[in-house]
Design an enzyme around this catalytic site. Structure first.
Site, short mmCIF file in Angstrom:
data_model
loop_
_atom_site.label_atom_id
_atom_site.label_comp_id
_atom_site.label_asym_id
_atom_site.label_seq_id
_atom_site.Cartn_x
_atom_site.Cartn_y
_atom_site.Cartn_z
N SER A 250 -4.03 -0.86 -1.31
CA SER A 250 -4.10 0.35 -0.51
C SER A 250 -2.97 0.38 0.52
CB SER A 250 -5.49 0.47 0.13
OG SER A 250 -5.72 1.76 0.60
N GLU B 257 -6.77 4.16 -11.78
CA GLU B 257 -5.56 4.41 -11.01
C GLU B 257 -4.28 4.07 -11.79
OE1 GLU B 257 -6.85 4.15 -6.37
OE2 GLU B 257 -6.06 2.32 -7.26
N HIS C 232 -10.45 2.22 -6.94
CA HIS C 232 -9.48 1.74 -5.96
C HIS C 232 -9.82 0.31 -5.53
CE1 HIS C 232 -6.26 2.24 -3.12
NE2 HIS C 232 -7.05 2.02 -2.08
#
Length: 672
Positions: free
Chosen positions: A555, A638, A666
């Site tokens: 992230s 993703e 995520h």
């Protein structure tokens, strides 16, 4: 990729031992010898970390009973056979070294929601709600595709399902008489499945329901959600419905009077004494519900999440300096209030104070380098909280308010104390831009003075128990046991900046993103400078091998990693787990999300960054500057956001490798 660098890259992901010089070999040999010696404490392994019981999910949550004598909580624990997490509900007396009572299963794993119907992947925190009479605990439970309300009796004799709605329950609240609950639902599960099937046979209309960087199918916006004031597409419009279930009777839709009662119970209550321009962030009422204490801003410029708050009690502002700042919560305790404040370097230390009207200054009760969360006042002049330290997993503690004494109420992992951990040292640094940062340096258990060790950096929060950074992907103590120094970095925050922008609306969010990530890459530049400061200090101490430094990130940590690979040559290997490429914004069709991306990754910004070598997070557009061996560990949801960078690196012959993990988001949620 050279065998030496390949070994380092693999070690970042797997926690394997690295043969990197005499010191590392000696450390690894010592660790192996210790493991062979039955009398020696064992080393922490990735499996032992995964086997820990967690109180709650990603953050942790507990709930104190109305009489203040019991606490309810959920324990989540990995089930390796099923490759998921199982949960159970417990009720415990609030006494030292309590023995909690099992009161029911928590059902299937619930994942935390993300904007626009996405899933974050983090395990959700399910807050238990006590019945006002204190005889029951109710909670949301998922079984298969259904989320319903269940309750358990405090004696553990009965667990039962209360709602059987065609739609999933979003939230609920007890009626004051404890004889019924109100609950709120969205769309029918069957209706959504039927619409997906029917539209799929004709082909899905490509519109704002799609988020290709997360899913190849349209997503369902949560019913009634109006995120950032972005209107839903017509097919997504939905008005939540309120139902009521009286125990012993079938559930029914609430009538107008009951809807008003539900709204009164759930509506935030603004104290009459709060200034009209103030943002009130936290309100609590005394037992008689006649006096309020609250935390609020005092400047009209402060609209963001880190805005400094001030303590008010019954309309009176606390005059002391300790009553202003990063205040987190406040509770009534008799005629005084108790409040939690973050202070110290980079606001990394929680402190608990007590203050009553007529006193000049609050009294400090607790201050320790730890984390405190989900606190509440309990009987016997105690504050009950979840506590973590760098070396201790989450547990329930009680803080005796008169003298600050701390007792452990329940530790779900008492056996963790048997593991042999290396020394942990807190480092305080600055980013050179006016922001404070810190991190925790974890030494190998067999650390030898006078040796230089390979270093692994784990990002981007280092608060609480040192497990594996954000996302728990890079196991800190197992890496240390394998002969690494590990620096768990807590990235700096510009609190002046984040206090200014109201990110509850799209304009404020985009404006903040432009400042933090735009053409100057301010946030990533700040993170890299703070890392450089820490590494430089360790090199001056003569304990780090400058040629063997690895960096990891998920992230915002992955964004910092990309920036570092473009703007620094000091990293020998890197492993990243999840952050979209700047070029993936062009794959977006959701106008709201596209607007956020375009606010700081527009074509003009990318073009200028390419020609000036300035901060852009695209590895593809900086291909000549990226030479560090890079390992991608990508969730399947993703994958598309990684492809522009991966393909460019692969085609340029750069040392890159990627693994794609199925049924992940995520944050990865499968223990295996």
């Amino acid at each position: 990729m050279s065998p030496r660098l390949c070994a380092l890259a693999q070690s970042l992901a797997l926690g394997l031992a690295l043969s990197a010089g005499a010191c590392a070999r000696a450390g690894a040999a010592g660790a192996l010898h210790a493991r062979d010696d039955a009398s020696s404490p064992p080393e922490v392994t990735t499996r032992s970390l995964l086997s820990l019981g967690d109180i709650g999910g990603a953050q942790g949550v507990l709930s104190v009973s109305p009489n203040g004598r019991l606490v309810a909580f959920q324990i989540q624990k990995a089930d390796f056979g099923a490759d998921t997490y199982r949960s159970d509900w417990y009720v415990s007396p609030i006494v030292r070294d309590a023995r909690p009572l099992w009161v029911g299963s928590g059902g299937d794993l619930i994942l935390a929601a993300a904007p626009f119907g996405r899933l974050n992947g983090a395990r959700a925190d399910i807050r238990p709600q006590w019945a006002p009479d204190g005889q029951w605990v109710a909670y949301l439970r998922r079984d298969g595709d259904q989320v319903q309300v269940w309750r358990s009796s405090v004696d553990g004799r009965l667990q039962e399902q209360l709602t059987h709605n065609a739609a999933n329950v979003v939230d609920f609240i007890w009626q004051p008489d404890s004889r019924a609950i109100y609950f709120r639902v969205g769309r029918s599960r069957e209706a959504m499945a039927r619409q997906d099937h029917d539209e799929g046979e004709r082909g899905y209309l490509l519109d704002d329901r799609f988020m290709p960087i997360d899913s190849t199918k349209p997503l369902w916006l949560p019913c009634g959600q109006n995120l950032w004031n972005v209107p839903a597409v017509p097919s997504q419009r939905c008005v939540p419905r309120i139902w009521v279930v009286e125990f012993g009777s079938r559930a029914r839709e609430a009538n107008p009077a009951e809807i008003r009662a539900y709204q009164h119970l759930t509506a935030p209550q603004r104290p009459a004494g709060a200034a009209g321009s103030a943002l009130v962030r936290y309100v609590t009422w005394n037992r008689a519900h006649t006096e309020a204490a609250w935390l609020a801003t005092v400047s009209s410029e402060d609209k963001g999440s880190t805005a400094p708050l001030v303590l008010f009690v019954d309309g009176h502002r606390c005059p002391a300096a300790s009553c202003t700042g990063r205040l987190q919560a406040v509770w009534w305790h008799g005629t005084s209030v108790v409040f939690l404040r973050l202070e110290g370097w980079a606001h990394s230390v929680p402190a608990v104070y007590s203050w009553g009207l007529g006193r000049d200054a609050p009294v400090l009760i607790y201050r320790q380098d730890s984390t405190l969360s989900s606190c509440d006042i309990a009987a016997g002049d105690r504050l009950v909280c979840l506590q973590e330290t760098p070396t201790d997993p989450r547990k329930i503690v009680s803080i005796h308010l008169p003298d600050g004494r701390i007792d452990t109420v329940f530790d779900p992992n008492p056996g963790f104390a048997r593991f042999r951990l290396g020394r942990v040292e807190k480092l305080e640094v600055t980013d050179g831009l006016g922001n404070q940062a810190f991190g925790h340096l974890v030494f190998p258990p067999d650390f030898r003075t006078g040796c230089r060790y390979p270093l692994v950096i784990v990002q981007y929060r280092s608060r609480g128990f040192l497990r594996g950074g954000v996302g728990d992907e890079y196991p800190i103590y197992p890496l240390a046991a394998s002969g690494f120094l590990v620096y768990s970095a807590d990235s700096p925050e510009d609190l002046r900046l984040t206090a200014h922008y109201d990110t509850s609306n799209l304009q404020g969010l985009a404006a903040l993103a432009q400042k933090e990530i735009g053409p100057t890459g301010y946030r990533m530049r700040s993170a890299l400078r703070a890392l450089d400061a820490a590494i430089d200090r360790l090199q001056r101490r003569g304990i780090v091998d400058a040629s063997e430094i690895g960096i990891t990130g998920l992230s915002a940590g992955a964004e910092a990693l990309y920036f570092a690979l473009i703007h620094s040559t000091r990293f020998a290997a890197a492993a990243t787990s999840g952050s979209p490429s700047p070029d993936s914004y062009s794959l977006e069709v959701n106008d709201a999300v596209r607007g956020i991306f375009e606010s700081y990754w527009d074509a003009k910004t990318r073009t200028e960054a390419i020609h000036t070598g300035d901060a852009v997070l695209s590895l593809a557009h900086n291909i000549t500057r990226v030479n560090t061996p890079l390992l991608f560990q990508v969730s399947d949801h993703e994958l598309i956001s990684f492809l522009p960078d991966y393909v460019a690196l692969h085609d340029a012959g750069k040392p890159v490798e990627a693994y794609v993990f199925p049924d992940e988001h995520h944050v990865k949620s499968h223990p295996l």
